[in-house]
Scaffold this motif. Structure first.
Motif, PDB file in Angstrom:
ATOM      1  N   VAL A  24       0.835  -1.201   0.000  1.00 49.01           N
ATOM      2  CA  VAL A  24       0.000   0.000   0.000  1.00 49.01           C
ATOM      3  C   VAL A  24       0.872   1.255   0.000  1.00 49.01           C
ATOM      4  CG1 VAL A  24      -1.691   1.296   1.328  1.00 49.01           C
ATOM      5  CG2 VAL A  24      -1.878  -1.173   1.148  1.00 49.01           C
ATOM      6  N   LEU A  25       1.967   1.218   0.794  1.00 44.01           N
ATOM      7  CA  LEU A  25       2.750   2.443   0.998  1.00 44.01           C
ATOM      8  C   LEU A  25       4.007   2.516   0.142  1.00 44.01           C
ATOM      9  CD1 LEU A  25       2.648   2.461   4.904  1.00 44.01           C
ATOM     10  CD2 LEU A  25       1.184   3.769   3.366  1.00 44.01           C
ATOM     11  N   GLY A  26       4.477   1.346  -0.249  1.00 47.53           N
ATOM     12  CA  GLY A  26       5.829   1.234  -0.770  1.00 47.53           C
ATOM     13  C   GLY A  26       6.203   2.170  -1.901  1.00 47.53           C
ATOM     14  N   ASP A  27       5.242   2.511  -2.764  1.00 45.98           N
ATOM     15  CA  ASP A  27       5.621   3.278  -3.948  1.00 45.98           C
ATOM     16  C   ASP A  27       5.885   4.750  -3.625  1.00 45.98           C
ATOM     17  OD1 ASP A  27       3.052   3.583  -3.263  1.00 45.98           O
ATOM     18  OD2 ASP A  27       2.278   3.757  -5.309  1.00 45.98           O
ATOM     19  N   THR A  28       5.284   5.236  -2.549  1.00 48.67           N
ATOM     20  CA  THR A  28       5.428   6.663  -2.265  1.00 48.67           C
ATOM     21  C   THR A  28       6.213   6.943  -1.002  1.00 48.67           C
ATOM     22  OG1 THR A  28       3.334   6.563  -1.108  1.00 48.67           O
ATOM     23  CG2 THR A  28       3.270   7.285  -3.401  1.00 48.67           C
ATOM     24  N   VAL A  29       6.302   5.961  -0.152  1.00 50.78           N
ATOM     25  CA  VAL A  29       6.863   6.206   1.176  1.00 50.78           C
ATOM     26  C   VAL A  29       8.053   5.285   1.387  1.00 50.78           C
ATOM     27  CG1 VAL A  29       6.359   6.138   3.637  1.00 50.78           C
ATOM     28  CG2 VAL A  29       4.595   6.878   2.036  1.00 50.78           C
ATOM     29  N   HIS A  30       9.037   5.807   2.033  1.00 52.06           N
ATOM     30  CA  HIS A  30      10.197   4.983   2.351  1.00 52.06           C
ATOM     31  C   HIS A  30       9.862   4.129   3.582  1.00 52.06           C
ATOM     32  CE1 HIS A  30      14.514   4.040   2.351  1.00 52.06           C
ATOM     33  NE2 HIS A  30      14.337   3.915   3.651  1.00 52.06           N
ATOM     34  N   VAL A  31       9.657   2.846   3.354  1.00 53.23           N
ATOM     35  CA  VAL A  31       9.262   1.953   4.435  1.00 53.23           C
ATOM     36  C   VAL A  31      10.409   1.015   4.755  1.00 53.23           C
ATOM     37  CG1 VAL A  31       7.588   0.256   5.235  1.00 53.23           C
ATOM     38  CG2 VAL A  31       6.879   2.031   3.625  1.00 53.23           C
ATOM     39  N   ARG A  32      10.714   0.939   6.029  1.00 51.56           N
ATOM     40  CA  ARG A  32      11.654  -0.097   6.460  1.00 51.56           C
ATOM     41  C   ARG A  32      10.890  -1.090   7.316  1.00 51.56           C
ATOM     42  NH1 ARG A  32      16.414   2.740   9.243  1.00 51.56           N
ATOM     43  NH2 ARG A  32      14.941   4.417   9.596  1.00 51.56           N
ATOM     44  N   CYS A  33      11.226  -2.366   7.155  1.00 54.07           N
ATOM     45  CA  CYS A  33      10.464  -3.397   7.851  1.00 54.07           C
ATOM     46  C   CYS A  33      11.312  -4.047   8.928  1.00 54.07           C
ATOM     47  CB  CYS A  33       9.989  -4.476   6.877  1.00 54.07           C
ATOM     48  SG  CYS A  33       8.694  -3.872   5.801  1.00 54.07           S
ATOM     49  N   ALA A  34      10.672  -4.424  10.006  1.00 53.43           N
ATOM     50  CA  ALA A  34      11.335  -5.178  11.046  1.00 53.43           C
ATOM     51  C   ALA A  34      10.400  -6.278  11.489  1.00 53.43           C
ATOM     52  CB  ALA A  34      11.674  -4.271  12.223  1.00 53.43           C
ATOM     53  N   GLY A  49      -6.145   0.530   2.553  1.00 55.58           N
ATOM     54  CA  GLY A  49      -6.232   1.948   2.213  1.00 55.58           C
ATOM     55  C   GLY A  49      -6.253   2.830   3.452  1.00 55.58           C
ATOM     56  N   PHE A  50      -6.830   2.284   4.509  1.00 57.42           N
ATOM     57  CA  PHE A  50      -6.954   3.053   5.739  1.00 57.42           C
ATOM     58  C   PHE A  50      -5.574   3.365   6.311  1.00 57.42           C
ATOM     59  CE2 PHE A  50      -8.019   3.193  10.393  1.00 57.42           C
ATOM     60  CZ  PHE A  50      -8.693   4.394  10.336  1.00 57.42           C
ATOM     61  N   ILE A  51      -4.696   2.379   6.263  1.00 55.96           N
ATOM     62  CA  ILE A  51      -3.323   2.550   6.746  1.00 55.96           C
ATOM     63  C   ILE A  51      -2.664   3.720   6.036  1.00 55.96           C
ATOM     64  CG2 ILE A  51      -1.048   1.541   6.293  1.00 55.96           C
ATOM     65  CD1 ILE A  51      -1.826   0.558   8.832  1.00 55.96           C
ATOM     66  N   ARG A  52      -2.919   3.808   4.759  1.00 55.79           N
ATOM     67  CA  ARG A  52      -2.304   4.853   3.955  1.00 55.79           C
ATOM     68  C   ARG A  52      -2.726   6.240   4.431  1.00 55.79           C
ATOM     69  NH1 ARG A  52      -0.842   4.275  -1.606  1.00 55.79           N
ATOM     70  NH2 ARG A  52      -0.250   6.306  -2.382  1.00 55.79           N
ATOM     71  N   LEU A  53      -4.027   6.365   4.687  1.00 54.35           N
ATOM     72  CA  LEU A  53      -4.526   7.645   5.171  1.00 54.35           C
ATOM     73  C   LEU A  53      -3.959   7.969   6.544  1.00 54.35           C
ATOM     74  CD1 LEU A  53      -8.231   7.209   4.057  1.00 54.35           C
ATOM     75  CD2 LEU A  53      -6.506   8.678   3.013  1.00 54.35           C
ATOM     76  N   VAL A  54      -3.887   6.927   7.385  1.00 54.67           N
ATOM     77  CA  VAL A  54      -3.359   7.130   8.735  1.00 54.67           C
ATOM     78  C   VAL A  54      -1.898   7.570   8.654  1.00 54.67           C
ATOM     79  CG1 VAL A  54      -2.738   5.960  10.870  1.00 54.67           C
ATOM     80  CG2 VAL A  54      -4.975   5.553   9.840  1.00 54.67           C
ATOM     81  N   VAL A  55      -1.142   6.903   7.799  1.00 51.56           N
ATOM     82  CA  VAL A  55       0.284   7.207   7.680  1.00 51.56           C
ATOM     83  C   VAL A  55       0.473   8.636   7.170  1.00 51.56           C
ATOM     84  CG1 VAL A  55       2.350   6.681   6.350  1.00 51.56           C
ATOM     85  CG2 VAL A  55       1.060   4.841   7.454  1.00 51.56           C
ATOM     86  N   ASP A  56      -0.341   8.966   6.211  1.00 50.07           N
ATOM     87  CA  ASP A  56      -0.281  10.319   5.655  1.00 50.07           C
ATOM     88  C   ASP A  56      -0.481  11.357   6.758  1.00 50.07           C
ATOM     89  OD1 ASP A  56      -0.242  12.005   3.232  1.00 50.07           O
ATOM     90  OD2 ASP A  56      -2.230  12.571   3.986  1.00 50.07           O
ATOM     91  N   SER A  57      -1.512  11.115   7.553  1.00 50.35           N
ATOM     92  CA  SER A  57      -1.822  12.023   8.650  1.00 50.35           C
ATOM     93  C   SER A  57      -0.688  12.032   9.679  1.00 50.35           C
ATOM     94  CB  SER A  57      -3.149  11.586   9.272  1.00 50.35           C
ATOM     95  OG  SER A  57      -3.342  12.177  10.498  1.00 50.35           O
ATOM     96  N   ALA A  58      -0.117  10.853   9.921  1.00 51.71           N
ATOM     97  CA  ALA A  58       0.957  10.741  10.917  1.00 51.71           C
ATOM     98  C   ALA A  58       2.197  11.513  10.459  1.00 51.71           C
ATOM     99  CB  ALA A  58       1.296   9.272  11.149  1.00 51.71           C
ATOM    100  N   ILE A  59       2.463  11.471   9.170  1.00 57.04           N
ATOM    101  CA  ILE A  59       3.633  12.205   8.661  1.00 57.04           C
ATOM    102  C   ILE A  59       3.440  13.709   8.841  1.00 57.04           C
ATOM    103  CG2 ILE A  59       4.887  12.789   6.541  1.00 57.04           C
ATOM    104  CD1 ILE A  59       4.422   9.833   5.716  1.00 57.04           C
ATOM    105  N   ARG A  60       2.229  14.153   8.587  1.00 58.29           N
ATOM    106  CA  ARG A  60       1.944  15.581   8.814  1.00 58.29           C
ATOM    107  C   ARG A  60       2.197  15.948  10.270  1.00 58.29           C
ATOM    108  NH1 ARG A  60      -1.389  17.621   4.586  1.00 58.29           N
ATOM    109  NH2 ARG A  60      -2.130  15.929   3.240  1.00 58.29           N
ATOM    110  N   ARG A  61       1.704  15.066  11.174  1.00 62.12           N
ATOM    111  CA  ARG A  61       1.889  15.332  12.596  1.00 62.12           C
ATOM    112  C   ARG A  61       3.385  15.348  12.955  1.00 62.12           C
ATOM    113  NH1 ARG A  61      -1.116  15.027  17.127  1.00 62.12           N
ATOM    114  NH2 ARG A  61      -2.448  16.330  15.837  1.00 62.12           N
ATOM    115  N   HIS A  62       4.117  14.432  12.330  1.00 59.42           N
ATOM    116  CA  HIS A  62       5.552  14.376  12.588  1.00 59.42           C
ATOM    117  C   HIS A  62       6.224  15.690  12.184  1.00 59.42           C
ATOM    118  CE1 HIS A  62       9.723  13.196  12.555  1.00 59.42           C
ATOM    119  NE2 HIS A  62       9.797  13.527  11.277  1.00 59.42           N
TER     120      HIS A  62
END
Lengths: 640, 362
Positions: free
Chosen positions: B190-200, B277-290
């Motif tokens: 969902v996020l990989g194409d636009t966001v730099h995601v690292r996995c653990a 899709g929900f994760i994407r919206l949440v992440v988007d919002s979280a980045i703004r907050r960051h």
């Protein structure tokens, strides 16, 4: 959303659910009687194995006897076929033997007839022209017509026979013929030529049918006019006949037990076809006949042996068939027995499986009911806990605060006490305060007299909070009635007040609960169970309401019944499921939320009290559940 | 009145509770009370409250709904939810919709509650207001479907199609912690194409990743393997308050949510299973907050958490070491996970310990 059946909210308390706990328990158990509403499996339970054993045994016996009958029929049929075959064979053999004998006799007859014809020719050639012709011509002169004129008489047996005088008349004519000249020479010549032959007797008849010569002299003169053989011979055809004589007087004396062929033979005039007389020649065929009879006997013996053989073989076959038939029947019976045994085992196993499944289902049902009970209990506990928590929260806060504040009053009280002591000791109205020494202490007094009032109020609130908690506890006790007799005289209104009070802690605030109780007589019942029903119905009602709505709990006396109505303004119950909501496991709630046992258990409880639960609903407008309990439910409840 | 620590509003339908709160707080604060949410809303217009304390269970409107209104009407006011008993759904909503500062359970402690309210009032007075991030409507993700599969990259996107998606800056990245490879792949997709995601896949990898370079948003399950992640999140919030955390959980436990707010100030709590899709919206919002937090360090105190005991870092390290025996390196995601599996165990452990020390030590 369809009206939902609350699961076991019914059993908020730890009360035992009737009809669920140990459904097959001993009838002595007080709860057992209330299990009537549960399936037909209990009581006269259906014994599958026994039923199968009897039914299939009967069916197998029927099949076996049908097969045995069929097998026997087939044996009989084979037997009759064999018998028919044997009879046919015997008849054929007998026919064959008879025909063979007849053919032998016919052959014998025709051979001897041919021999006699030749003999007669010989005789005729040798004797007729010279000796017999003149003698016959002479004999013609002896009259016989007068003898023939003597009428025959009716002999015993219906036949016409010549009377003695007629015979005597012919015998007289014979004597006359014998007296004729030439007789003696002829007689001698005949006897001479008969010697060493098989010819026993020779007779000669004239064309009148009168015996003009016989090697047995007594017969001379006898009338042969009506003799069939004579007539035939006169017509030109030899006629022979096989006869058996016990005694026969031949020219050499009397012989016994002789088989003879007598041939009537026409005598033709020498060189012509003109019949001039008839010979009768008796030839002895005893040895031939004996031979024929021996052959016939042999054949008969062979036939008999064949018959015996056939009979034996057929008996053997029959036996074999019967044996194989019985073997088949035995095999079939064995197969049937094995089949029965296998089916019996299968059915028994199936029965065991069904029983264990039923037991599992029963257990699952109980567990489900129990878990619903526990879930409902949890729900209630949560509701009650919240209800308790509010007074607890402000009471704790207030008490803590008061304890805190009381610290502030230690000093002022101590100071006041000191002043009071000083006042008591002072003889007059004056006391001395060393302000310099106690200034610090006096100045640090911050306690506000208003605080005392506030603390009073706080503690007043605490008291109210304690009252709230006490009220809740009382209602809980009234609801569970764990400390009361299980069955007792009970005012339903009293129970309903507690139920509604407790239900309020679970149902949303937006749902109004209206209580409209009419005067009710006390009824004998199990209050804790009825409380469970009412709680279940009230909570069901609240779940049927989305957003705000109203639940009306009303009671009234109705003839011999008391009636409790729980009406809601919820979504109502569609007509198509209205009949099913009391069924066990029927629920419209999502899986895992309701077990569908709540209303089922409620109905069981109502029925155990001799009452009933009914429902009326207008979809979209709400539903009303009515519990009707007999005023004299005592008998039922006591039995329950 | 000016000497008082702040202006507060208490809302509860039970008058005795309001009286008790009044008595408890009136010495330190200017206390206003309302016995219903409607009355509370009216008071909001008349006063500039520093702190709003609301009971969760009230007739008509729940505390969460009321605090949601408060957040819109007066974003400056810190919000505290008073709960009698735990209602998971309400708590999740209070995290995601009302962004409450603390949960306080009844009965409250008469020393702790005034202290907490004082702290909140102090924060409200001293720190600038952060504009509320765009609200996430629950309906959007369902329509959005598997966004990552359809959309090629952030640069090509028409703004109207993805109005909420921010473009990542090069120094920003997301750390995804989950032991379920399926979840990792789904979120990455969902996020990989636009966001730099690292996995653990475990906490050791997470610590290494955090140590390697700073992250903007941590997305994690409550539990990874057998280790409770909340301690890591709490430590992160305490030491690195600019990192925004999003937590999802398949376990429905109100206490976890309560701890995550009170001690971890999680930004969002997402019950599993969730729509991608929900994760994407949440992440988007979280980045703004960051970014808000990164740009305004003084605003970070608004999301201050209860002090985490020092031994928390130590116990976390122990748990990570214990779990190290069962370490499973994360599957090679497109962004390249931490190559933990290749390192010898001793090296790994020392690196984890070092990472923990550098992250949370001192």
């Amino acid at each position: 959303m369809a009206r939902e059946q609350t699961g076991g909210v019914v059993s908020v308390t730890a009360m035992r659910l009737p009809g669920l706990a140990k459904r097959e328990a001993a009838p002595a158990r007080p709860d057992a009687a209330s299990s009537t509403a549960h399936g037909p499996t209990q009581g006269q339970s259906f014994q599958l194995v026994r039923y199968f054993a009897f039914a299939s045994l009967a069916a197998f016996a029927l099949v076996a006897s049908a097969l045995a009958l069929f097998e026997t029929r087939q044996g009989d049929f084979f037997k009759s076929v064999q018998e028919r075959e044997g009879a046919f064979f015997n008849a054929t053999q007998a026919e064959f033997a008879r025909k063979q004998e007849a053919a032998s006799l016919r052959d014998l007859l025709s051979i001897h007839e041919a021999g006699n014809v030749n003999l007669t020719r010989l005789f005729a050639n040798a004797l007729w022209e010279r000796d017999f012709a003149p003698f016959v011509a002479r004999a013609a002169s002896v009259p016989v017509d007068h003898c023939r004129a003597i009428a025959d008489v009716e002999a015993p047996g219906g036949k016409k026979a010549a009377p003695p005088e007629k015979k005597a008349c012919f015998a007289e004519a014979g004597r006359k013929i014998m007296a004729l000249p030439g007789f003696r020479e002829i007689d001698a010549k005949v006897l001479e030529s008969m010697k060493k032959t098989s010819v026993f007797k020779i007779k000669v008849f004239d064309l009148r049918g009168v015996t003009v010569y016989s090697s047995e002299h007594a017969q001379i003169g006898e009338d042969k006019l009506s003799n069939a053989g004579w007539k035939k011979a006169l017509a030109g055809t030899p006629a022979s006949e096989l006869t058996h004589r016990d005694k026969f007087s031949a020219f050499e004396g009397v012989v016994e037990n002789r088989d003879l062929i007598s041939s009537y033979l026409p005598v033709l005039g020498p060189g012509t076809d003109r019949i001039v007389g008839v010979f009768e020649v008796y030839s002895d065929v005893t040895p031939f006949l004996a031979q024929i009879k021996g052959t016939t006997k042999e054949l008969a013996a062979a036939a008999q042996s064949n018959r015996d053989k056939v009979a034996r073989v057929s008996a053997e076959n029959q036996q074999r068939v019967e044996e194989s038939g019985w073997l088949q029947i035995a095999t079939l019976l064995a197969v049937l027995v094995v089949l029965f045994a296998v089916l019996f085992l299968i059915v028994r196993r199936a029965d065991r499986l069904i029983r264990s499944q039923e037991a599992d289902r029963d257990q699952a049902h109980q567990q489900l009911a129990q878990s619903e009970k526990m879930a409902a209990l949890g729900q209630m506990v949560a509701g009650v806990a919240h209800q308790l928590n509010t007074p607890l929260a402000f009471s704790k806060s207030n008490v803590s605060l008061v304890i805190d504040r009381l610290g502030d009053f230690e000093k002022p009280v101590a100071v006041a006490r000191k002043v009071s002591d000083l006042v008591k000791k002072a003889p007059d109205d004056r006391i001395v305060l060393d302000v310099a020494r106690s200034r610090g202490q006096l100045e640090s007094i911050e306690a506000d007299p208003a605080d005392v009032h506030a603390m009073k109020e706080m503690l007043g609130d605490v008291l109210k909070g304690v009252d709230q908690m006490a009220e809740l506890v009382t209602h809980m006790r009234d609801f569970t009635r764990l400390d009361r007799a299980r069955v007792s005289e009970f005012d339903l209104n009293e129970g309903l007040r507690s139920v509604v009070y407790l239900a309020r802690s679970v149902i949303p605030n937006a749902v109004e609960v209206v209580e409209a109780y009419g005067p009710l007589p006390q009824i004998m019942c199990t209050p804790s169970q009825l409380n469970q029903i009412f709680l279940n119905l009230i909570i069901n009602a609240s779940q049927a309401i989305e957003g705000s709505g109203k639940i009306t709990v009303s009671t009234r006396e109705e003839g011999e019944f008391v009636r409790v109505d729980v009406a809601d303004t919820g979504c109502g119950i569609p007509a198509d499921i209205r009949e099913r909501i009391f069924e066990p496991y029927f629920t419209t709630k999502p899986e895992g939320v309701g077990t569908g046992l709540g209303l089922n258990v409620a109905r069981d409880i109502a029925r155990a009290h001799g009452g009933e639960i009914t429902v009326q609903s207008v979809p979209g407008e709400g539903a009303t559940f009515s519990v009707l309990l007999p005023r004299e439910a005592g008998a039922v409840a006591r039995a329950a | 009145m000016t000497d008082r620590k702040g202006v507060i509003l208490c809302v509860d339908d039970e008058p005795h509770v309001l009286r008790a709160l009044q008595w408890l707080l009136q010495r330190e604060f200017e206390v206003h009370t309302a016995s219903s949410a409607a009355d509370g809303i009216k008071l909001l217009a008349a006063h500039d409250f520093d702190v709003v304390v609301s009971d969760q269970r009230m007739p008509g409107v729940t505390g969460v709904e009321f605090l949601h209104e408060v957040r819109k009407a007066n974003p400056r006011a810190m919000r505290i939810l008073l709960t009698g008993y735990s209602d998971l759904d309400a708590m999740v909503r209070s995290v995601n919709e009302s962004e409450v500062y603390r949960f306080v359970t009844k009965p409250w402690d008469i020393r702790e509650l005034p202290r907490l309210i004082g702290e909140a009032a102090d924060i409200a007075k001293r720190t600038p207001v952060i504009a509320p991030t765009a609200e996430i409507a629950e309906a959007t993700p369902a329509e959005a479907g598997p966004i990552g599969a359809v959309l090629p990259g952030a640069a090509d996107l028409a703004p109207h199609r993805r109005p909420t998606m921010v473009a990542m800056r090069p120094d920003e990245s997301i750390l995804l912690i989950d032991d379920d490879a399926q979840v990792r792949h789904a979120v990455e997709a969902v996020l990989g194409d636009t966001v730099h995601v690292r996995c653990a896949a475990n906490l050791a990898e997470a610590v290494q990743a955090l140590d390697e370079r700073p992250v903007s948003v941590v997305i994690s399950d409550v539990r990874v393997g057998k280790v409770d992640v909340t301690r890591l999140i709490r430590l992160m919030k305490q030491k690195h308050p600019e990192v925004v955390s999003v937590v999802f959980s398949g376990v429905q436990d109100a206490q976890i949510v309560m701890d995550l707010i009170n001690q971890g100030q999680v930004y969002r709590f997402i019950p599993k299973p969730f729509k991608p899709g929900f994760i994407r919206l949440v992440v988007d919002s979280a980045i703004r907050r960051h970014r808000q937090l990164a740009e305004m360090p003084e605003a970070r105190v608004r999301f201050r958490v209860e002090k985490v005991a020092d031994e928390a870092a130590e116990s976390l390290r122990r748990d990570i070491e214990l779990a190290a025996g069962q370490l499973v390196p994360a599957g090679a995601g497109p962004m390249g996970p931490v190559p933990a599996g290749s390192a010898p165990e001793g090296g790994l452990l020392s690196r984890v310990s070092g990472g923990l020390r550098r992250l949370f030590g001192g």
